[in-house]
Motif scaffolding. Structure first.
Motif, PDB file in Angstrom:
ATOM      1  N   LEU A  77     -51.649 -15.250 -19.203  1.00 47.11           N
ATOM      2  CA  LEU A  77     -52.484 -16.444 -19.048  1.00 47.11           C
ATOM      3  C   LEU A  77     -52.078 -17.238 -17.812  1.00 47.11           C
ATOM      4  O   LEU A  77     -52.924 -17.703 -17.049  1.00 47.11           O
ATOM      5  CB  LEU A  77     -52.372 -17.357 -20.274  1.00 47.11           C
ATOM      6  N   THR A  78     -50.787 -17.383 -17.630  1.00 48.38           N
ATOM      7  CA  THR A  78     -50.273 -18.153 -16.498  1.00 48.38           C
ATOM      8  C   THR A  78     -50.651 -17.493 -15.177  1.00 48.38           C
ATOM      9  O   THR A  78     -51.073 -18.169 -14.237  1.00 48.38           O
ATOM     10  CB  THR A  78     -48.746 -18.320 -16.598  1.00 48.38           C
ATOM     11  N   GLU A  79     -50.510 -16.197 -15.114  1.00 45.09           N
ATOM     12  CA  GLU A  79     -50.844 -15.480 -13.881  1.00 45.09           C
ATOM     13  C   GLU A  79     -52.328 -15.545 -13.554  1.00 45.09           C
ATOM     14  O   GLU A  79     -52.712 -15.546 -12.392  1.00 45.09           O
ATOM     15  CB  GLU A  79     -50.388 -14.016 -13.976  1.00 45.09           C
ATOM     16  N   SER A  80     -53.164 -15.621 -14.577  1.00 41.58           N
ATOM     17  CA  SER A  80     -54.605 -15.585 -14.337  1.00 41.58           C
ATOM     18  C   SER A  80     -55.231 -16.967 -14.154  1.00 41.58           C
ATOM     19  O   SER A  80     -56.417 -17.062 -13.820  1.00 41.58           O
ATOM     20  CB  SER A  80     -55.310 -14.864 -15.499  1.00 41.58           C
ATOM     21  N   VAL A  81     -54.463 -18.028 -14.345  1.00 41.80           N
ATOM     22  CA  VAL A  81     -55.032 -19.365 -14.250  1.00 41.80           C
ATOM     23  C   VAL A  81     -55.472 -19.660 -12.808  1.00 41.80           C
ATOM     24  O   VAL A  81     -54.803 -19.282 -11.857  1.00 41.80           O
ATOM     25  CB  VAL A  81     -54.046 -20.449 -14.765  1.00 41.80           C
ATOM     26  N   ARG A  82     -56.611 -20.307 -12.706  1.00 42.27           N
ATOM     27  CA  ARG A  82     -57.132 -20.669 -11.381  1.00 42.27           C
ATOM     28  C   ARG A  82     -56.661 -22.080 -11.028  1.00 42.27           C
ATOM     29  O   ARG A  82     -56.532 -22.952 -11.895  1.00 42.27           O
ATOM     30  CB  ARG A  82     -58.658 -20.610 -11.387  1.00 42.27           C
ATOM     31  N   PHE A 108     -40.894 -20.490 -21.266  1.00 36.98           N
ATOM     32  CA  PHE A 108     -42.314 -20.747 -21.016  1.00 36.98           C
ATOM     33  C   PHE A 108     -42.503 -21.767 -19.890  1.00 36.98           C
ATOM     34  O   PHE A 108     -43.338 -21.577 -19.020  1.00 36.98           O
ATOM     35  CB  PHE A 108     -43.003 -21.233 -22.300  1.00 36.98           C
ATOM     36  N   ILE A 109     -41.723 -22.823 -19.915  1.00 31.56           N
ATOM     37  CA  ILE A 109     -41.845 -23.831 -18.851  1.00 31.56           C
ATOM     38  C   ILE A 109     -41.398 -23.249 -17.517  1.00 31.56           C
ATOM     39  O   ILE A 109     -41.968 -23.560 -16.472  1.00 31.56           O
ATOM     40  CB  ILE A 109     -41.099 -25.148 -19.205  1.00 31.56           C
ATOM     41  N   ASP A 110     -40.414 -22.368 -17.544  1.00 29.43           N
ATOM     42  CA  ASP A 110     -39.972 -21.714 -16.308  1.00 29.43           C
ATOM     43  C   ASP A 110     -41.086 -20.878 -15.685  1.00 29.43           C
ATOM     44  O   ASP A 110     -41.265 -20.870 -14.475  1.00 29.43           O
ATOM     45  CB  ASP A 110     -38.740 -20.835 -16.568  1.00 29.43           C
ATOM     46  N   VAL A 111     -41.860 -20.192 -16.516  1.00 29.32           N
ATOM     47  CA  VAL A 111     -42.980 -19.377 -16.035  1.00 29.32           C
ATOM     48  C   VAL A 111     -44.031 -20.269 -15.369  1.00 29.32           C
ATOM     49  O   VAL A 111     -44.538 -19.956 -14.289  1.00 29.32           O
ATOM     50  CB  VAL A 111     -43.608 -18.561 -17.194  1.00 29.32           C
ATOM     51  N   VAL A 112     -44.339 -21.392 -16.002  1.00 30.19           N
ATOM     52  CA  VAL A 112     -45.343 -22.312 -15.469  1.00 30.19           C
ATOM     53  C   VAL A 112     -44.859 -22.932 -14.158  1.00 30.19           C
ATOM     54  O   VAL A 112     -45.600 -22.994 -13.176  1.00 30.19           O
ATOM     55  CB  VAL A 112     -45.702 -23.392 -16.503  1.00 30.19           C
ATOM     56  N   ILE A 113     -43.619 -23.373 -14.146  1.00 36.04           N
ATOM     57  CA  ILE A 113     -43.075 -23.972 -12.918  1.00 36.04           C
ATOM     58  C   ILE A 113     -43.093 -22.971 -11.779  1.00 36.04           C
ATOM     59  O   ILE A 113     -43.498 -23.297 -10.655  1.00 36.04           O
ATOM     60  CB  ILE A 113     -41.636 -24.505 -13.177  1.00 36.04           C
ATOM     61  N   LYS A 114     -42.692 -21.751 -12.064  1.00 35.66           N
ATOM     62  CA  LYS A 114     -42.695 -20.711 -11.021  1.00 35.66           C
ATOM     63  C   LYS A 114     -44.098 -20.487 -10.481  1.00 35.66           C
ATOM     64  O   LYS A 114     -44.301 -20.383  -9.282  1.00 35.66           O
ATOM     65  CB  LYS A 114     -42.119 -19.412 -11.574  1.00 35.66           C
ATOM     66  N   LYS A 115     -45.065 -20.424 -11.400  1.00 37.72           N
ATOM     67  CA  LYS A 115     -46.460 -20.174 -10.985  1.00 37.72           C
ATOM     68  C   LYS A 115     -46.958 -21.281 -10.058  1.00 37.72           C
ATOM     69  O   LYS A 115     -47.532 -21.024  -9.008  1.00 37.72           O
ATOM     70  CB  LYS A 115     -47.348 -20.089 -12.228  1.00 37.72           C
ATOM     71  N   PHE A 116     -46.727 -22.538 -10.433  1.00 41.36           N
ATOM     72  CA  PHE A 116     -47.314 -23.629  -9.669  1.00 41.36           C
ATOM     73  C   PHE A 116     -46.494 -24.033  -8.457  1.00 41.36           C
ATOM     74  O   PHE A 116     -47.023 -24.646  -7.538  1.00 41.36           O
ATOM     75  CB  PHE A 116     -47.623 -24.807 -10.588  1.00 41.36           C
ATOM     76  N   THR A 117     -45.242 -23.686  -8.426  1.00 45.79           N
ATOM     77  CA  THR A 117     -44.467 -23.971  -7.214  1.00 45.79           C
ATOM     78  C   THR A 117     -44.643 -22.862  -6.192  1.00 45.79           C
ATOM     79  O   THR A 117     -44.541 -23.097  -5.004  1.00 45.79           O
ATOM     80  CB  THR A 117     -42.956 -24.177  -7.515  1.00 45.79           C
ATOM     81  N   SER A 118     -44.949 -21.646  -6.651  1.00 48.70           N
ATOM     82  CA  SER A 118     -45.170 -20.560  -5.699  1.00 48.70           C
ATOM     83  C   SER A 118     -46.580 -20.593  -5.134  1.00 48.70           C
ATOM     84  O   SER A 118     -46.862 -20.021  -4.098  1.00 48.70           O
ATOM     85  CB  SER A 118     -44.897 -19.188  -6.344  1.00 48.70           C
ATOM     86  N   SER A 119     -47.496 -21.300  -5.819  1.00 41.95           N
ATOM     87  CA  SER A 119     -48.870 -21.428  -5.332  1.00 41.95           C
ATOM     88  C   SER A 119     -49.012 -22.490  -4.260  1.00 41.95           C
ATOM     89  O   SER A 119     -49.979 -22.528  -3.527  1.00 41.95           O
ATOM     90  CB  SER A 119     -49.814 -21.784  -6.487  1.00 41.95           C
ATOM     91  N   ALA A 120     -48.037 -23.387  -4.215  1.00 37.13           N
ATOM     92  CA  ALA A 120     -48.130 -24.508  -3.284  1.00 37.13           C
ATOM     93  C   ALA A 120     -47.895 -24.102  -1.853  1.00 37.13           C
ATOM     94  O   ALA A 120     -47.361 -23.144  -1.499  1.00 37.13           O
ATOM     95  CB  ALA A 120     -47.131 -25.587  -3.688  1.00 37.13           C
TER      96      ALA A 120
END
Length: 120
Positions: A77-82, A108-120
């Motif tokens: 889910l995290t990987e596919s979020v737009r 779980f929070i680590d996965v989310v943080i990684k996703k949104f900090t790597s997208s920036a």
């Protein structure tokens, strides 16, 4: 079969001789999904609507393979979020914070943080 999947259920039923396990803290749909998965060995009905309760059940009853499947689902889910979908992002943050606060799991929070900090 249930005690084979869960050391907690095994203790409750085999060692403490209880014939019922209270599940009022979980949604009916999550309980059904949990039972079906326990008997079939396959977690087929995991969805956003039952994710929290199913993940909580897996943690409470210490069913490692269901815990892992829930984590994999969350990662997908995290990987596919737009980036432009606030509802999806909000769901991820809510679930990640819930698992951190209530279940004491930081992954779980680590996965989310990684996703949104790597997208920036």
């Amino acid at each position: 079969i249930m005690s084979f999947n869960s050391p907690v259920i095994k203790k409750i039923t085999v060692e403490l001789f209880q014939t019922e396990i209270p599940v009022e803290d979980f949604s009916k749909y999550a309980v059904e999904c949990f039972l079906e998965a326990s008997y079939s060995g396959v977690l087929e009905k995991l969805s956003k609507s039952n994710f929290r309760d199913l993940n909580k059940m897996a943690c409470v009853f210490e069913v490692d393979w269901v815990i892992e499947k829930c984590f994999e689902y969350f990662q997908e889910l995290t990987e596919s979020v737009r980036e432009d979908n606030f509802d999806e992002q909000s769901f991820l943050f809510d679930e990640a914070m819930y698992t951190l606060e209530k279940l004491k799991k930081r992954t779980f929070i680590d996965v989310v943080i990684k996703k949104f900090t790597s997208s920036a």
